[in-house]
Design an enzyme around this catalytic site. Structure first.
Site, PDB file in Angstrom:
ATOM      1  N   CYS A 111      -3.005   4.757   6.784  1.00 36.25           N
ATOM      2  CA  CYS A 111      -3.357   4.055   8.025  1.00 36.25           C
ATOM      3  C   CYS A 111      -2.464   4.473   9.181  1.00 36.25           C
ATOM      4  O   CYS A 111      -2.843   4.375  10.339  1.00 36.25           O
ATOM      5  CB  CYS A 111      -3.225   2.555   7.819  1.00 36.25           C
ATOM      6  SG  CYS A 111      -3.782   2.049   6.205  1.00 36.25           S
ATOM      7  N   SER A 127     -11.310  -5.199  -0.925  1.00 36.25           N
ATOM      8  CA  SER A 127     -11.937  -3.989  -0.386  1.00 36.25           C
ATOM      9  C   SER A 127     -12.544  -3.200  -1.532  1.00 36.25           C
ATOM     10  O   SER A 127     -11.944  -3.106  -2.605  1.00 36.25           O
ATOM     11  CB  SER A 127     -10.887  -3.138   0.325  1.00 36.25           C
ATOM     12  OG  SER A 127     -11.430  -1.890   0.670  1.00 36.25           O
ATOM     13  N   HIS A 142     -13.322   0.185  -1.468  1.00 36.05           N
ATOM     14  CA  HIS A 142     -12.949   1.600  -1.603  1.00 36.05           C
ATOM     15  C   HIS A 142     -11.571   1.836  -2.205  1.00 36.05           C
ATOM     16  O   HIS A 142     -11.165   2.972  -2.412  1.00 36.05           O
ATOM     17  CB  HIS A 142     -13.105   2.344  -0.259  1.00 36.05           C
ATOM     18  CG  HIS A 142     -11.974   2.173   0.693  1.00 36.05           C
ATOM     19  ND1 HIS A 142     -10.990   3.123   0.848  1.00 36.05           N
ATOM     20  CD2 HIS A 142     -11.664   1.183   1.547  1.00 36.05           C
ATOM     21  CE1 HIS A 142     -10.124   2.713   1.769  1.00 36.05           C
ATOM     22  NE2 HIS A 142     -10.509   1.541   2.202  1.00 36.05           N
ATOM     23  N   GLN A 161      -4.790  -3.627  -2.882  1.00 31.09           N
ATOM     24  CA  GLN A 161      -4.238  -2.589  -3.753  1.00 31.09           C
ATOM     25  C   GLN A 161      -4.168  -3.033  -5.216  1.00 31.09           C
ATOM     26  O   GLN A 161      -4.104  -2.197  -6.111  1.00 31.09           O
ATOM     27  CB  GLN A 161      -2.831  -2.199  -3.270  1.00 31.09           C
ATOM     28  CG  GLN A 161      -2.804  -1.468  -1.945  1.00 31.09           C
ATOM     29  CD  GLN A 161      -3.274  -0.014  -2.046  1.00 31.09           C
ATOM     30  OE1 GLN A 161      -3.399   0.558  -3.120  1.00 31.09           O
ATOM     31  NE2 GLN A 161      -3.547   0.580  -0.897  1.00 31.09           N
ATOM     32  N   ASN A 207       0.804  -1.226   0.000  1.00 29.93           N
ATOM     33  CA  ASN A 207       0.000   0.000   0.000  1.00 29.93           C
ATOM     34  C   ASN A 207       0.838   1.278   0.000  1.00 29.93           C
ATOM     35  O   ASN A 207       0.370   2.329  -0.416  1.00 29.93           O
ATOM     36  CB  ASN A 207      -0.958   0.010   1.194  1.00 29.93           C
ATOM     37  CG  ASN A 207      -0.280  -0.360   2.502  1.00 29.93           C
ATOM     38  OD1 ASN A 207       0.366  -1.398   2.604  1.00 29.93           O
ATOM     39  ND2 ASN A 207      -0.406   0.487   3.500  1.00 29.93           N
TER      40      ASN A 207
END
Length: 409
Positions: free
Chosen positions: A333, A205, A207, A185, A157
């Site tokens: 994060c 994921s 988003h 990713q 990421n």
């Protein structure tokens, strides 16, 4: 500056992507018209919702070459990672309590492993080289008789580096160990085939691929070897008992649509347009500035990611200087911490350089005009900040900073 540019420019697509208008359009009816609970089997409202959920399950499965029954909906990648790591480790605890992962994994993986260590499991954290890549020989050597799971992310990421997932899958299959891959990713950018790559569990994921936040999925292989996980959320037994909780129909529909669009985008060559923008940014930076350091492998890298250290420029000052560009120092994060990125430190990047790293994540909605404006701004600010740096001046004069004995007065 051309008038159509909307500031700040959004160059942080590795942190999150904007929701694609086509995804929003697909979701809206399930907030208002078709608001039924997919678990309500006695009336049409429930049936409509359930049908929408199953269509989305097919769309997500199609993106990774799985079957719909292998997709378990979760609240996002963090939950998927937790369910995969803890669920597999605890279910197979009698076979063995050893897990292997990588020092540069996402915090959701590392912290799940730390939690298991507190329960008596043993975890091996593989090192990476200066490019951010693991050694397949080191992985092979780390696998023991009591190893039950290997977890390696497809694309990092922060630095966008791609691990050799198919080769890792082959080693795990040969050794009879389960392989979990956090592919969050990579999903919007690279073709993934869980069968060909021998992936047993895969985290998804929405988003990070132009879908809504708060929804994700975990692929759990049903064929041989059939993978079993111990649930981490108990309740009404939804999702074949692996993840209880009322299904968020509108979000699931959004995830399904995002997966469908991602599959089209990979096949249509849209990804190449984004890669061209990323390359334009990197080529422009190198043409205008010296003392730039690319973090992570260039060959094995996401097409939208650029992580650069600007030597002799303080990262925080740089971020303030380029406020017109939404980008990040470190990962989203962990960006509240002032510690240098643990990913860059694991690669052996110098502390000072790690502090000057900026991550740019290009995306589907970026333009050449935006990249050119960003180049102008970054060049101007870096030059300005370096003019104030005595260290940069000394380096330009040919002085080796490492040889200097600094004394305090």
């Amino acid at each position: 500056m051309s008038s159509e540019l909307k500031l700040p420019l959004y160059f942080d697509n590795n942190a999150t992507t904007p929701c694609d208008p086509r995804v929003v359009e697909a979701m809206v009816p399930y907030l208002f018209e078709h608001f039924g609970n997919p678990a309500s089997r006695a009336h049409a409202y429930g049936w409509t919702a359930r049908e929408a959920v199953e269509i989305a399950r097919e769309q997500v499965a199609s993106l990774i070459g799985a079957s719909a029954k292998e997709i378990v909906f979760t609240s996002g990648a963090t939950e998927s990672d937790n369910l995969a790591i803890k669920g597999v480790a605890r279910y197979n605890a009698r076979k063995g309590k050893h897990i292997i992962t990588v020092a540069t994994e996402h915090k959701a993986i590392l912290d799940s492993c730390h939690a298991l260590e507190r329960e008596g499991f043993e975890v091996t954290y593989l090192e990476v080289d200066s490019e951010g890549l693991i050694s397949l020989d080191a992985l092979r050597d780390a696998i023991r008789d009591d190893t039950t799971l290997v977890s390696v992310m497809y694309a990092n990421n922060e630095i966008g580096v791609l691990q050799p997932v198919a080769e890792i899958g082959a080693i795990c299959r040969e050794k009879g160990v389960l392989f979990h891959c956090d592919a969050v990713q990579a999903l919007a950018w690279l073709p993934i085939d869980v069968k060909a790559m021998n992936i047993d569990l895969l985290s998804i994921s929405a988003h990070k691929m132009y879908g809504p936040k708060g929804i994700g999925a975990l692929y759990v292989r049903r064929g041989r070897p059939r993978v079993r996980v111990q649930p981490i959320i108990d309740g009404g037994g939804h999702e074949r008992g692996m993840r209880s909780g009322t299904l968020a129909t509108h979000q699931i529909v959004g995830l399904g649509k995002a997966a469908e669009l991602a599959e089209q985008s990979i096949k249509s060559g849209e990804v190449d347009k984004v890669r061209a923008l990323r390359d334009r940014l990197w080529d422009g930076l190198r043409a205008n500035l010296d003392e730039l350091y690319l973090n992570g492998s260039w060959e094995q890298r996401l097409p939208n990611n650029l992580n650069v250290s600007f030597a002799y420029v303080e990262g925080e000052a740089m971020m303030m200087g380029i406020k017109q560009i939404a980008c990040s120092s470190g990962s989203a994060c962990t960006s509240a911490s002032l510690e240098p990125s643990y990913v860059l430190r694991a690669m052996g990047v110098d502390v000072e350089l790690a502090h000057t790293s900026i991550r740019f994540g290009l995306g589907r909605f970026n333009t050449e005009a935006e990249v050119d404006h960003a180049l102008e701004l970054i060049t101007e600010k870096v030059r300005f900040l370096r003019e104030m740096s005595p260290l940069y001046e000394m380096v330009k004069e040919g002085i080796d900073l490492k040889s200097i004995q600094w004394t305090a007065h």
